[in-house]
Enzyme design. Structure first.
Site, PDB file in Angstrom:
ATOM      1  N   ARG A 134       3.462  -0.122  19.659  1.00  0.00           N
ATOM      2  CA  ARG A 134       3.290  -0.453  21.082  1.00  0.00           C
ATOM      3  C   ARG A 134       2.999  -1.928  21.282  1.00  0.00           C
ATOM      4  NH1 ARG A 134      -0.677   3.274  21.748  1.00  0.00           N
ATOM      5  NH2 ARG A 134       0.379   5.225  21.398  1.00  0.00           N
ATOM      6  N   TRP A 156      27.113   8.077  12.259  1.00  0.00           N
ATOM      7  CA  TRP A 156      28.458   8.536  12.574  1.00  0.00           C
ATOM      8  C   TRP A 156      29.502   7.919  11.644  1.00  0.00           C
ATOM      9  CZ3 TRP A 156      32.386   6.079  15.980  1.00  0.00           C
ATOM     10  CH2 TRP A 156      33.444   6.950  16.256  1.00  0.00           C
ATOM     11  N   LEU A 160      32.171  -1.281   6.081  1.00  0.00           N
ATOM     12  CA  LEU A 160      33.142  -0.929   7.118  1.00  0.00           C
ATOM     13  C   LEU A 160      34.419  -1.767   7.098  1.00  0.00           C
ATOM     14  CD1 LEU A 160      30.688  -0.256  10.072  1.00  0.00           C
ATOM     15  CD2 LEU A 160      31.766   1.394   8.526  1.00  0.00           C
ATOM     16  N   ARG A 198      -7.735  11.434   8.254  1.00  0.00           N
ATOM     17  CA  ARG A 198      -7.312  10.074   7.917  1.00  0.00           C
ATOM     18  C   ARG A 198      -5.841   9.873   8.258  1.00  0.00           C
ATOM     19  NH1 ARG A 198      -4.607   7.166   4.621  1.00  0.00           N
ATOM     20  NH2 ARG A 198      -3.909   8.870   3.322  1.00  0.00           N
ATOM     21  N   GLU A 237      10.426  -7.674  11.020  1.00  0.00           N
ATOM     22  CA  GLU A 237       9.958  -8.214  12.303  1.00  0.00           C
ATOM     23  C   GLU A 237       8.513  -7.803  12.573  1.00  0.00           C
ATOM     24  OE1 GLU A 237       9.777 -10.596  15.181  1.00  0.00           O
ATOM     25  OE2 GLU A 237      11.832 -10.313  14.456  1.00  0.00           O
ATOM     26  N   GLU A 262       6.305  -8.834  21.738  1.00  0.00           N
ATOM     27  CA  GLU A 262       7.328  -9.541  20.966  1.00  0.00           C
ATOM     28  C   GLU A 262       8.729  -9.241  21.500  1.00  0.00           C
ATOM     29  OE1 GLU A 262       6.583 -11.785  18.731  1.00  0.00           O
ATOM     30  OE2 GLU A 262       4.433 -11.335  18.770  1.00  0.00           O
ATOM     31  N   GLU A 302       2.309 -13.900  12.636  1.00  0.00           N
ATOM     32  CA  GLU A 302       2.173 -14.793  13.788  1.00  0.00           C
ATOM     33  C   GLU A 302       0.905 -14.514  14.572  1.00  0.00           C
ATOM     34  OE1 GLU A 302       5.759 -14.640  16.112  1.00  0.00           O
ATOM     35  OE2 GLU A 302       6.836 -15.902  14.686  1.00  0.00           O
ATOM     36  N   LYS A 349       4.643 -19.392   9.911  1.00  0.00           N
ATOM     37  CA  LYS A 349       5.536 -18.870  10.952  1.00  0.00           C
ATOM     38  C   LYS A 349       7.000 -19.102  10.590  1.00  0.00           C
ATOM     39  CE  LYS A 349       2.492 -18.931  14.934  1.00  0.00           C
ATOM     40  NZ  LYS A 349       2.423 -19.237  16.363  1.00  0.00           N
ATOM     41  N   ASP A 350       7.308 -20.246  10.037  1.00  0.00           N
ATOM     42  CA  ASP A 350       8.686 -20.542   9.626  1.00  0.00           C
ATOM     43  C   ASP A 350       9.148 -19.608   8.509  1.00  0.00           C
ATOM     44  OD1 ASP A 350       8.712 -22.567  11.482  1.00  0.00           O
ATOM     45  OD2 ASP A 350       8.499 -24.195  10.008  1.00  0.00           O
TER      46      ASP A 350
END
Length: 124
Positions: free
Chosen positions: A25, A50, A119, A12, A72, A31, A79, A97-98
């Site tokens: 992929r 670093w 930083l 599994r 994303e 996208e 989408e 989608k929005d």
């Protein structure tokens, strides 16, 4: 599903890993935003390791960008699901989608804030 068709244990896990690779992929192939975020990650991830002082800073710097990529992936999944039902415009499809796009925007804003808070005080 019969009990003979179910997989458990290492089988599994290997299949799940394979499905995850297929998802990476597909997102990379279809996208453009994900491809751009991967390119940014090639720069940002090593830079975060670093520049981060200690494990917590490294985790925040690197992890904040990984969150962008996770969001994303989820946005792309939403989408793709919406598009599966057809190209005609529907207000709920547009809203979905929005909202996904807003989630990506917030994750990028979060990453920028983390990098700035860690930083900027060090270099100003």
């Amino acid at each position: 599903m019969s009990e003979f068709n179910e997989t458990t244990g290492l089988t599994r896990l290997f299949r799940a890993f394979g499905y995850s690779l297929q998802g990476f992929r597909a997102c990379y192939q279809y996208e453009a935003a994900f491809r751009q975020e991967v390119l940014v990650a090639l720069f940002v991830v090593p830079l975060g390791f670093w520049l981060g002082e200690g494990g917590v800073e490294k985790a925040l710097l690197v992890g904040s960008w990984l969150i962008v990529m996770i969001v994303e992936l989820l946005n792309s999944a939403v989408e793709a699901t919406v598009d599966r039902f057809g190209p005609e415009h529907h207000k709920l499809s547009g809203r979905a989608k929005d909202i996904g796009s807003a989630a990506v925007f917030l994750s990028i804003s979060f990453a920028v804030m983390v990098w700035a808070l860690i930083l900027l005080p060090r270099y100003l």
